[in-house]
Design an enzyme around this catalytic site. Structure first.
Site, short mmCIF file in Angstrom:
data_model
loop_
_atom_site.label_atom_id
_atom_site.label_comp_id
_atom_site.label_asym_id
_atom_site.label_seq_id
_atom_site.Cartn_x
_atom_site.Cartn_y
_atom_site.Cartn_z
N GLY A 13 1.47 -1.25 0.25
CA GLY A 13 0.10 0.44 0.21
C GLY A 13 1.02 0.92 -0.08
O GLY A 13 2.15 1.05 -0.30
N GLY A 18 -0.81 2.16 6.47
CA GLY A 18 -1.98 1.72 8.14
C GLY A 18 -1.50 -0.60 7.56
O GLY A 18 -1.31 -0.94 7.94
N GLY A 40 15.84 -1.66 7.02
CA GLY A 40 15.65 -0.06 5.84
C GLY A 40 17.02 0.52 7.10
O GLY A 40 17.19 -0.26 8.08
N HIS A 54 8.12 1.85 15.46
CA HIS A 54 7.87 0.59 15.52
C HIS A 54 8.17 -0.94 16.01
O HIS A 54 7.14 -0.95 17.09
CB HIS A 54 8.07 0.01 13.99
CG HIS A 54 8.25 0.30 12.22
ND1 HIS A 54 7.88 -0.42 12.08
CD2 HIS A 54 7.75 1.44 11.90
CE1 HIS A 54 6.94 -0.12 10.59
NE2 HIS A 54 6.42 1.57 11.16
N ARG A 57 5.69 -0.31 19.07
CA ARG A 57 4.34 -0.78 19.28
C ARG A 57 4.23 -2.30 18.67
O ARG A 57 3.25 -2.97 19.65
CB ARG A 57 4.26 -0.20 17.82
CG ARG A 57 2.84 -1.09 17.22
CD ARG A 57 2.17 -0.01 15.84
NE ARG A 57 3.30 -0.39 14.57
CZ ARG A 57 3.24 0.11 14.23
NH1 ARG A 57 3.52 1.59 14.07
NH2 ARG A 57 4.30 -0.70 13.02
N ARG A 58 5.49 -3.19 18.27
CA ARG A 58 5.32 -4.50 18.53
C ARG A 58 5.84 -5.16 19.92
O ARG A 58 5.34 -6.71 20.55
CB ARG A 58 6.97 -5.04 17.81
CG ARG A 58 6.39 -5.07 15.96
CD ARG A 58 7.99 -5.54 15.22
NE ARG A 58 8.84 -5.50 15.76
CZ ARG A 58 9.23 -3.99 15.20
NH1 ARG A 58 8.82 -3.57 14.23
NH2 ARG A 58 10.93 -4.12 15.50
N ASP A 88 9.94 -6.17 6.30
CA ASP A 88 9.09 -4.55 6.31
C ASP A 88 10.50 -3.83 6.22
O ASP A 88 10.82 -3.46 6.71
CB ASP A 88 8.31 -3.90 8.49
CG ASP A 88 8.01 -2.41 7.78
OD1 ASP A 88 7.73 -2.59 6.24
OD2 ASP A 88 6.54 -2.16 8.94
#
Length: 174
Positions: A13, A18, A40, A54, A57-58, A88
């Protein structure tokens, strides 16, 4: 809620759509041990802030591996029947390969070829970059073309494919 089952799931996306949150939820819902492969590189403060967000959040129960270049080797090393791996993201990986002047087509082929051989579940996240205007320089056009070719090959090989926009997943395959 859908979960990442055995095999490969592709989630793509636009930026800030999201897709990463959705992919994380797929992995969490699988009930398998979660692993995260980050492609990254933290080259500036903005990227460092994104990485920290990130990670927070995980949570700490995720195994995290940073691998900006040798993605196929990292997946082969990490994959096992009781694990769901989230990568990712593929577009950052393509960028890294281009900056290192590696053979993007060969590396992409190797990645796609290994996907059906991996035990457990793999969820691949990527940015859709082909929906905008034609880039005005050769490197940006090459990047768009490499990403588009990789996305088509991954989508063909994947068991499930989701396009995410405004936080809403659209199941396209599987």
């Amino acid at each position: 809620m859908t979960s990442a089952g055995p095999g490969c799931t592709f989630v793509f996306g636009g930026a800030r759509s999201g897709k990463s949150v959705f992919a994380e939820r797929l992995v969490e819902a699988s009930g398998l041990s979660p692993a995260y492969v980050a492609t990254g590189r933290c080259l500036d403060g903005e990227m460092e802030s994104r990485v920290l967000a990130h990670r927070a959040r995980r949570g700490s129960h995720w195994t995290t591996v940073e691998e900006p270049l040798d993605l196929t080797a990292a997946l082969t090393r990490l994959a096992r029947d009781d694990r769901a791996i989230l990568v990712d993201c593929l577009t950052l990986w393509v960028t890294n390969l281009m900056l290192e002047e590696r053979d993007v087509k060969a590396e992409s082929r190797a990645l796609v070829d290994c996907l059906t051989e991996l035990p457990g579940a793999v969820v691949l996240v990527s940015n859709e970059v082909g929906l905008g205007i034609v880039p005005d320089n050769a490197m940006a056009r090459d990047f768009r073309d490499h990403a588009g070719d990789l996305h088509q090959a991954v989508a063909e090989r994947a068991d499930s494919v989701f396009f995410v926009a405004a936080g809403l997943p659209l199941k396209m395959k599987g």
